[in-house]
Design a protein around this motif. Structure first.
Motif, PDB file in Angstrom:
ATOM      1  N   ASP A 117      12.664   3.315  -2.932  1.00 35.71           N
ATOM      2  CA  ASP A 117      12.341   2.043  -2.688  1.00 35.71           C
ATOM      3  C   ASP A 117      10.840   1.657  -3.006  1.00 35.71           C
ATOM      4  O   ASP A 117      10.272   0.771  -2.239  1.00 35.71           O
ATOM      5  CB  ASP A 117      12.361   1.726  -1.150  1.00 35.71           C
ATOM      6  CG  ASP A 117      14.010   1.747  -0.757  1.00 35.71           C
ATOM      7  OD1 ASP A 117      14.736   1.435  -1.695  1.00 35.71           O
ATOM      8  OD2 ASP A 117      14.319   2.274   0.460  1.00 35.71           O
ATOM      9  N   GLU A 118      10.090   2.352  -3.962  1.00 36.32           N
ATOM     10  CA  GLU A 118       8.840   2.073  -4.466  1.00 36.32           C
ATOM     11  C   GLU A 118       8.425   0.623  -4.741  1.00 36.32           C
ATOM     12  O   GLU A 118       7.554   0.064  -4.323  1.00 36.32           O
ATOM     13  CB  GLU A 118       8.450   3.013  -5.545  1.00 36.32           C
ATOM     14  CG  GLU A 118       9.111   2.709  -6.822  1.00 36.32           C
ATOM     15  CD  GLU A 118       8.713   3.800  -7.882  1.00 36.32           C
ATOM     16  OE1 GLU A 118       8.940   3.325  -9.060  1.00 36.32           O
ATOM     17  OE2 GLU A 118       8.489   4.886  -7.562  1.00 36.32           O
ATOM     18  N   PHE A 132       2.669  -4.279  -0.076  1.00 32.61           N
ATOM     19  CA  PHE A 132       1.518  -3.783   0.097  1.00 32.61           C
ATOM     20  C   PHE A 132       0.662  -4.351  -0.935  1.00 32.61           C
ATOM     21  O   PHE A 132      -0.697  -4.127  -1.082  1.00 32.61           O
ATOM     22  CB  PHE A 132       1.245  -2.259   0.150  1.00 32.61           C
ATOM     23  CG  PHE A 132       1.751  -1.668   1.460  1.00 32.61           C
ATOM     24  CD1 PHE A 132       0.698  -1.398   2.308  1.00 32.61           C
ATOM     25  CD2 PHE A 132       2.997  -1.296   1.679  1.00 32.61           C
ATOM     26  CE1 PHE A 132       1.013  -0.981   3.695  1.00 32.61           C
ATOM     27  CE2 PHE A 132       3.411  -0.849   3.098  1.00 32.61           C
ATOM     28  CZ  PHE A 132       2.206  -0.504   3.765  1.00 32.61           C
ATOM     29  N   GLY A 133       1.148  -4.823  -2.022  1.00 36.11           N
ATOM     30  CA  GLY A 133       0.094  -5.856  -2.887  1.00 36.11           C
ATOM     31  C   GLY A 133      -0.038  -4.578  -3.970  1.00 36.11           C
ATOM     32  O   GLY A 133      -1.469  -4.749  -4.510  1.00 36.11           O
ATOM     33  N   ALA A 134       0.622  -3.433  -4.115  1.00 31.29           N
ATOM     34  CA  ALA A 134      -0.034  -2.331  -5.168  1.00 31.29           C
ATOM     35  C   ALA A 134       0.621  -2.514  -6.367  1.00 31.29           C
ATOM     36  O   ALA A 134       1.415  -3.144  -6.544  1.00 31.29           O
ATOM     37  CB  ALA A 134       0.518  -0.830  -4.318  1.00 31.29           C
ATOM     38  N   GLN A 135      -0.235  -1.983  -7.138  1.00 35.80           N
ATOM     39  CA  GLN A 135       0.223  -1.741  -8.802  1.00 35.80           C
ATOM     40  C   GLN A 135       0.765  -0.538  -9.258  1.00 35.80           C
ATOM     41  O   GLN A 135       0.151   0.639  -8.457  1.00 35.80           O
ATOM     42  CB  GLN A 135      -0.856  -2.445  -9.701  1.00 35.80           C
ATOM     43  CG  GLN A 135      -1.621  -3.672  -9.072  1.00 35.80           C
ATOM     44  CD  GLN A 135      -0.618  -4.856  -9.595  1.00 35.80           C
ATOM     45  OE1 GLN A 135       0.160  -4.780 -10.624  1.00 35.80           O
ATOM     46  NE2 GLN A 135      -0.468  -5.679  -8.430  1.00 35.80           N
ATOM     47  N   ASP A 193      -7.476   8.586  -4.106  1.00 35.57           N
ATOM     48  CA  ASP A 193      -6.416   7.749  -4.559  1.00 35.57           C
ATOM     49  C   ASP A 193      -5.281   7.799  -3.546  1.00 35.57           C
ATOM     50  O   ASP A 193      -5.100   8.957  -2.880  1.00 35.57           O
ATOM     51  CB  ASP A 193      -5.821   8.260  -5.976  1.00 35.57           C
ATOM     52  CG  ASP A 193      -6.886   8.460  -7.047  1.00 35.57           C
ATOM     53  OD1 ASP A 193      -8.000   7.652  -6.910  1.00 35.57           O
ATOM     54  OD2 ASP A 193      -6.662   9.010  -7.862  1.00 35.57           O
ATOM     55  N   VAL A 194      -4.520   6.855  -3.456  1.00 42.27           N
ATOM     56  CA  VAL A 194      -3.233   6.882  -2.613  1.00 42.27           C
ATOM     57  C   VAL A 194      -2.167   6.105  -3.732  1.00 42.27           C
ATOM     58  O   VAL A 194      -2.113   5.370  -4.121  1.00 42.27           O
ATOM     59  CB  VAL A 194      -3.282   5.750  -1.634  1.00 42.27           C
ATOM     60  CG1 VAL A 194      -2.203   5.756  -0.629  1.00 42.27           C
ATOM     61  CG2 VAL A 194      -4.568   6.328  -0.639  1.00 42.27           C
ATOM     62  N   VAL A 195      -1.004   7.366  -3.831  1.00 40.79           N
ATOM     63  CA  VAL A 195      -0.148   6.996  -4.708  1.00 40.79           C
ATOM     64  C   VAL A 195       1.246   7.221  -4.059  1.00 40.79           C
ATOM     65  O   VAL A 195       1.441   8.339  -3.195  1.00 40.79           O
ATOM     66  CB  VAL A 195      -0.261   8.071  -5.839  1.00 40.79           C
ATOM     67  CG1 VAL A 195       1.012   7.990  -6.749  1.00 40.79           C
ATOM     68  CG2 VAL A 195      -1.407   8.030  -6.656  1.00 40.79           C
TER      69      VAL A 195
END
Length: 154
Positions: free
Chosen positions: A35-36, A43-46, A28-30
């Protein structure tokens, strides 16, 4: 790096401990911080939706892909315009498995079964430091209690 953790473990069981090795080939990368949301958009992260924490990222992806995303986040962190955020690269190792339980726990403690023994990990609540430990034994010399003095700077 601030680990600020206690581990209570059987010394023999620790021989089976995989600290950074992904046991299932996944990671996992969290990331989180001021500024999240901007970084997530870039990055198109959820949102991860993991218990006990907020943040964005990617869960259960092949370790090679996770590592590439972590490197990209690190590069972004060091590039302009400045963004304030922190991130973790979390291979599916014993360490990160028990840390998921720690983060989800109201008391910041969890256990995991390793090498036939139950290992407990807990946060110190005050960061890194020196913490005196007292062991109480019964008349037969068997341990019956452990006391750890945890105090912050305040």
């Amino acid at each position: 790096m601030d680990y600020a953790r206690f581990v209570f473990a059987d010394a023999d069981a620790l021989g089976s401990w995989a600290h950074n090795y992904p046991l299932d080939g996944l990671a996992d990368v969290v990331f989180w911080g001021r500024d999240e949301e901007q970084v997530a958009a870039e990055f198109g992260a959820q949102r991860t939706g993991t218990s006990g924490e907020g943040g964005y990222g990617w869960l259960n992806i092949p370790v090679r892909d996770a590592y590439a995303r972590a490197v990209a986040l690190n590069d972004r962190k060091n590039a302009g315009p400045a963004r304030k955020f922190a991130f973790d690269f979390r291979p599916h190792s014993h360490h990160w498995q028990v840390m998921a339980g720690v983060r989800a726990s109201e008391n910041e403690a969890a256990t995991i079964e390793i090498g036939g023994a139950r290992i407990m990990m807990a946060m110190t609540s005050v960061g890194d430091g020196f913490f005196p430990v007292d062991l109480e034994v019964n008349a037969a010399g068997n341990p019956i209690a452990i006391r750890i003095s945890v105090a912050g700077d305040d």
